[in-house]
Design a protein around this motif. Sequence first.
Motif, short mmCIF file in Angstrom:
data_model
loop_
_atom_site.label_atom_id
_atom_site.label_comp_id
_atom_site.label_asym_id
_atom_site.label_seq_id
_atom_site.Cartn_x
_atom_site.Cartn_y
_atom_site.Cartn_z
N GLY A 105 -9.45 5.82 3.62
CA GLY A 105 -9.31 6.62 2.41
C GLY A 105 -7.98 7.34 2.33
O GLY A 105 -7.36 7.42 1.27
N ILE A 106 -7.51 7.86 3.47
CA ILE A 106 -6.21 8.55 3.48
C ILE A 106 -5.08 7.57 3.19
O ILE A 106 -4.15 7.88 2.42
CB ILE A 106 -6.01 9.25 4.84
N MET A 107 -5.13 6.40 3.79
CA MET A 107 -4.08 5.41 3.58
C MET A 107 -4.06 4.91 2.14
O MET A 107 -3.00 4.54 1.61
CB MET A 107 -4.27 4.24 4.54
N GLU A 108 -5.21 4.90 1.49
CA GLU A 108 -5.28 4.45 0.10
C GLU A 108 -5.09 5.59 -0.90
O GLU A 108 -5.23 5.39 -2.10
CB GLU A 108 -6.63 3.77 -0.15
N GLY A 109 -4.76 6.77 -0.40
CA GLY A 109 -4.52 7.90 -1.29
C GLY A 109 -5.78 8.54 -1.84
O GLY A 109 -5.73 9.23 -2.87
N ASP A 110 -6.90 8.33 -1.18
CA ASP A 110 -8.18 8.88 -1.65
C ASP A 110 -8.69 9.90 -0.63
O ASP A 110 -9.83 9.81 -0.16
CB ASP A 110 -9.19 7.75 -1.86
N LYS A 111 -7.86 10.87 -0.30
CA LYS A 111 -8.24 11.88 0.69
C LYS A 111 -9.44 12.69 0.23
O LYS A 111 -10.34 13.01 1.02
CB LYS A 111 -7.06 12.80 0.97
N GLU A 112 -9.48 13.03 -1.06
CA GLU A 112 -10.61 13.81 -1.57
C GLU A 112 -11.90 13.00 -1.53
O GLU A 112 -12.98 13.56 -1.36
CB GLU A 112 -10.32 14.26 -3.00
#
Length: 224
Positions: A105-112
Motif C-alpha cells: 500500500g505504501i509503495m502504491e501511494g495508498d498509505k491511508e
Amino acid sequence: MWRRGPRRPPRPYSPPPIRLLPPTQRPCLSVVLAASGMVAAIDIAFALLTLPYILFLSRFAFPTLRPGGSPDPPVFDFAKKLLAAYVTVGAVLGLLLPIAYILDGIMEGDKEGVKAAAPHVFLLASQVFMEGVTFSSRFSLPIRAFVPVFYNARRMLTISDWMRDEMGKEAATGDGNGCAMRLLAGRSLAVANLAFWPFNLFGFLLPVYLPRALHRYYRYNKDK
C-alpha cells in the motif's frame, strides 16, 4: 558390567516466541511503525508501559523461584512440532502477510488505505520483542504467559478496528481508483486475524497455557 547413569529430566519447554524476525529487527519494526504516524498514541503508550509493568510483576508478584538462574519446569513436554507449527502460522498470518500488505500500500501511494492494519502489526511486533526479553531464566513462567495474554487482549481492539475499516472501503473504491486486489487481500487478512487471535486467546492462552504456567509455578513454590 557397564551401567547407564540416571536419565536427565526433560528440557524445560514453553511456547516459543515468534522467531521469524531476527532479534535485531524485532524492535526496529515497532519503531518504524510508531514513527510512520500510522499507530495511535494509546497503542504506543501501551507498548512502552509493558516493560515496567512486567518488571513490577516479576519483582513483587511472580519472582523467579529457582536460585542460580536455573530454568523453570516445563509447561508442555509433548507435541512440540505441532505447537511450533501453530506459532509459525500465527507469525505468518499476523506479521509477515500484514507487513507485505502495508508495504504494498505504501509503495502504491495508498498509505491511508493500509493504515488500519498498522496498529495490529505494531503491537504484535512489540509482543515478539517482549517475549524475547522474558524468554529467559530471569523471568518466571507466569510472566512469560502474561505477555502474550495481555498483548493478545489489546490487539482484539485493533483487529476489530481494522476489520471495520476494511469493510467500509467499498464506497471509496467504487470510483476505480482503488486496487481491487489489495482490497480483497486486506479484507481476507482482517477476517483471518479476527478468527485466529480470539481463538488463540480464549482457546489456548487463557484456558490452557496460563493455568498450567500458574499451576507449575505455585506447585514448585509449595514443594520448595
